[in-house]
Design a protein around this motif. Structure first.
Motif, PDB file in Angstrom:
ATOM      1  N   GLY A  21       0.801  -1.207   0.000  1.00  0.00           N
ATOM      2  CA  GLY A  21       0.000   0.000   0.000  1.00  0.00           C
ATOM      3  C   GLY A  21       0.837   1.261   0.000  1.00  0.00           C
ATOM      4  O   GLY A  21       0.300   2.353  -0.126  1.00  0.00           O
ATOM      5  N   LYS A  22       2.173   1.112   0.139  1.00  0.00           N
ATOM      6  CA  LYS A  22       3.026   2.299   0.066  1.00  0.00           C
ATOM      7  C   LYS A  22       3.154   2.732  -1.389  1.00  0.00           C
ATOM      8  O   LYS A  22       2.960   1.941  -2.305  1.00  0.00           O
ATOM      9  N   GLU A  23       3.543   3.988  -1.570  1.00  0.00           N
ATOM     10  CA  GLU A  23       3.516   4.561  -2.914  1.00  0.00           C
ATOM     11  C   GLU A  23       4.732   4.120  -3.721  1.00  0.00           C
ATOM     12  O   GLU A  23       5.866   4.231  -3.248  1.00  0.00           O
ATOM     13  N   CYS A  24       4.480   3.630  -4.928  1.00  0.00           N
ATOM     14  CA  CYS A  24       5.568   3.227  -5.831  1.00  0.00           C
ATOM     15  C   CYS A  24       6.059   4.469  -6.567  1.00  0.00           C
ATOM     16  O   CYS A  24       5.263   5.249  -7.075  1.00  0.00           O
ATOM     17  N   THR A  25       7.401   4.646  -6.597  1.00  0.00           N
ATOM     18  CA  THR A  25       7.947   5.848  -7.232  1.00  0.00           C
ATOM     19  C   THR A  25       8.426   5.588  -8.656  1.00  0.00           C
ATOM     20  O   THR A  25       9.064   6.432  -9.255  1.00  0.00           O
ATOM     21  N   HIS A  26       8.151   4.368  -9.180  1.00  0.00           N
ATOM     22  CA  HIS A  26       8.514   4.044 -10.553  1.00  0.00           C
ATOM     23  C   HIS A  26      10.024   4.135 -10.781  1.00  0.00           C
ATOM     24  O   HIS A  26      10.487   4.628 -11.804  1.00  0.00           O
ATOM     25  N   CYS A  27      10.819   3.667  -9.795  1.00  0.00           N
ATOM     26  CA  CYS A  27      12.272   3.649  -9.982  1.00  0.00           C
ATOM     27  C   CYS A  27      12.709   2.409 -10.735  1.00  0.00           C
ATOM     28  O   CYS A  27      13.849   2.339 -11.196  1.00  0.00           O
ATOM     29  N   LEU A  28      11.841   1.416 -10.858  1.00  0.00           N
ATOM     30  CA  LEU A  28      12.078   0.191 -11.632  1.00  0.00           C
ATOM     31  C   LEU A  28      13.218  -0.666 -11.087  1.00  0.00           C
ATOM     32  O   LEU A  28      13.769  -1.490 -11.804  1.00  0.00           O
ATOM     33  N   ALA A  29      13.567  -0.472  -9.807  1.00  0.00           N
ATOM     34  CA  ALA A  29      14.630  -1.306  -9.213  1.00  0.00           C
ATOM     35  C   ALA A  29      14.215  -2.772  -9.183  1.00  0.00           C
ATOM     36  O   ALA A  29      15.047  -3.661  -9.362  1.00  0.00           O
ATOM     37  N   CYS A  30      12.914  -3.021  -8.986  1.00  0.00           N
ATOM     38  CA  CYS A  30      12.429  -4.412  -8.934  1.00  0.00           C
ATOM     39  C   CYS A  30      12.544  -5.083 -10.293  1.00  0.00           C
ATOM     40  O   CYS A  30      12.926  -6.239 -10.402  1.00  0.00           O
ATOM     41  N   MET A  31      12.224  -4.333 -11.358  1.00  0.00           N
ATOM     42  CA  MET A  31      12.304  -4.913 -12.696  1.00  0.00           C
ATOM     43  C   MET A  31      13.739  -5.198 -13.086  1.00  0.00           C
ATOM     44  O   MET A  31      14.029  -6.172 -13.764  1.00  0.00           O
ATOM     45  N   MET A  32      14.661  -4.305 -12.617  1.00  0.00           N
ATOM     46  CA  MET A  32      16.057  -4.477 -13.022  1.00  0.00           C
ATOM     47  C   MET A  32      16.708  -5.650 -12.309  1.00  0.00           C
ATOM     48  O   MET A  32      17.588  -6.297 -12.841  1.00  0.00           O
ATOM     49  N   ILE A  33      16.273  -5.950 -11.069  1.00  0.00           N
ATOM     50  CA  ILE A  33      16.935  -7.026 -10.333  1.00  0.00           C
ATOM     51  C   ILE A  33      16.284  -8.379 -10.591  1.00  0.00           C
ATOM     52  O   ILE A  33      16.876  -9.413 -10.295  1.00  0.00           O
ATOM     53  N   CYS A  34      15.099  -8.394 -11.169  1.00  0.00           N
ATOM     54  CA  CYS A  34      14.388  -9.672 -11.357  1.00  0.00           C
ATOM     55  C   CYS A  34      15.211 -10.611 -12.242  1.00  0.00           C
ATOM     56  O   CYS A  34      15.604 -10.249 -13.347  1.00  0.00           O
ATOM     57  N   PRO A  35      15.526 -11.830 -11.732  1.00  0.00           N
ATOM     58  CA  PRO A  35      16.386 -12.739 -12.501  1.00  0.00           C
ATOM     59  C   PRO A  35      15.661 -13.468 -13.624  1.00  0.00           C
ATOM     60  O   PRO A  35      16.280 -14.168 -14.403  1.00  0.00           O
ATOM     61  N   VAL A  36      14.328 -13.309 -13.707  1.00  0.00           N
ATOM     62  CA  VAL A  36      13.528 -14.084 -14.652  1.00  0.00           C
ATOM     63  C   VAL A  36      13.019 -13.166 -15.752  1.00  0.00           C
ATOM     64  O   VAL A  36      12.616 -12.041 -15.456  1.00  0.00           O
TER      65      VAL A  36
END
Lengths: 151, 219
Positions: free
Chosen positions: B43-58
């Motif tokens: 529920g916290k605000e996503c800042t669209h830094c895309l760190a999750c997309m960059m680290i995802c190994p899949v």
């Protein structure tokens, strides 16, 4: 519905025969299926029996990314299973290819391109309870009143 | 006389034992609350830094998408008024391997999964990332497209794009002395504009992530 059909439904719900095939997985999902056989999850208490012979099976668990060596053989194996039959894709690999589905790799996911897949269990690997739930929820839907549906 | 034959017969022919032997099942197994399942939104605000997309190994495991406020099933807050569009990470179950790296790397704590954040707090760990530029000098034809396209170079040396000779050595990369030289790798922001501008695919941006352990301040 005839009495014979009722007896068949009852018997089939307590006797689900499963075989598994590994079409190029990393062995993680295979071990989770083996964990289902162990006393903790104990798949046989639900009347699910695991065979290594497709001719004895009703349900096929497919694991793995579909390597080129399996492309003709999986269809042969699927044809050997007597009706009524279903296939369940276990793990991420037969659904999407997961980590192996990259540029210049020879894998050919999803498995549903080659044989009809009735259910998918995502996860890398999925929990044994998830595999168990998939088999248990799918089996009555597919095998119930099979002869009636064929008419 | 607990081990006599009669004791055994009485024990194993009793109704409870036979009933249990025939009908007992193990308790339905449930997923424990600490299981690292598919990440959920906190529920916290996503800042669209895309760190999750960059680290995802899949490939294709997570995506940050603009979603309607009512579609993400979260309580309405000040940063998320009703009917608004917000950035939210979306997990794809057929791809996600539940490694929990996206949960760990998110600076805002948008995602949660099992005890990942709890253990990260206890162990005091974090991720740092740097960008490396790799040039294949057999493919590079010294056209200088990368140094002109680079948005960092445009700020440092605006005249470079107009065909002027390089005026400062503060740029990220420059063609000098008949060769593409990487001068200031630490200024790279990882936008990959050079990669797309390169006609020969000679330059590659590599993101290197390192797990670091911050020592306690008292020690």
């Amino acid at each position: 519905m005839s009495l014979l059909q009722q007896i068949k439904n009852k018997v089939r719900s307590k006797s689900i025969h499963v075989t598994f095939v590994d079409v190029g997985s990393c062995n993680g999902c295979d071990i989770e299926v083996l964990a289902c056989l162990a006393p903790r999850y104990d798949i046989e208490q639900y009347g699910i029996y695991v065979h290594n012979n497709p001719r004895e099976a009703d349900i096929l668990l497919v694991m793995g990314v579909m390597t080129p060596q399996w492309e003709d053989k999986l269809r042969i194996l699927w044809n050997k299973i007597p009706d009524p039959k279903v296939a369940i894709a276990v793990g991420n690999c037969p659904i999407s290819g997961c980590v192996f589905n990259r540029r210049e790799s020879y894998v050919d996911p999803p498995v549903s391109k080659h044989i009809p897949i009735a259910a998918e269990v995502p996860g890398c690997p999925p929990r044994p309870t998830e595999i168990l739930n998939a088999i248990l929820s799918l089996a009555p839907v597919v095998f119930r009143d099979y002869e009636e549906k064929m008419k | 006389m607990n081990l006599s034959v009669i004791w055994y017969l009485r024990e194993f022919l009793s109704f409870e034992w036979v009933h249990k032997f025939l009908f007992v099942k193990t308790a339905p197994l449930t997923t424990p609350p600490y299981f690292r399942d598919y990440p959920l939104l906190t529920g916290k605000e996503c800042t669209h830094c895309l760190a999750c997309m960059m680290i995802c190994p899949v490939p294709g495991g997570i995506e940050v998408l603009m979603t309607r406020e009512d579609a993400c099933h979260l309580p309405v807050t000040q940063s998320r008024p009703p009917g608004s569009d917000t950035w939210n990470p979306v997990i794809y179950p057929g791809h996600c391997i539940r490694c929990g790296l996206c949960v760990e790397v998110c600076p805002e704590g948008v995602l949660m999964s099992g005890r990942v954040i709890e253990f990260q707090f206890i162990d005091n760990t974090a991720f740092t990332s740097t960008f490396q530029l790799e040039v294949d000098h057999t493919l590079c034809m010294r056209c200088g497209n990368c140094s002109i396209a680079c948005p960092v170079n445009k700020e440092v040396d605006p005249a470079l794009g107009g065909g002027a000779p390089p005026s400062s050595m503060e740029s990220v990369m420059l063609v000098t002395g008949g060769e593409l030289k990487i001068l200031n790798e630490d200024k790279c922001t990882g936008c990959k504009t050079c990669e797309t501008a390169c006609p020969n695919m000679a330059i590659r941006v590599v993101r290197q992530v390192e797990g670091i352990h911050q020592e306690d301040e008292e020690e």
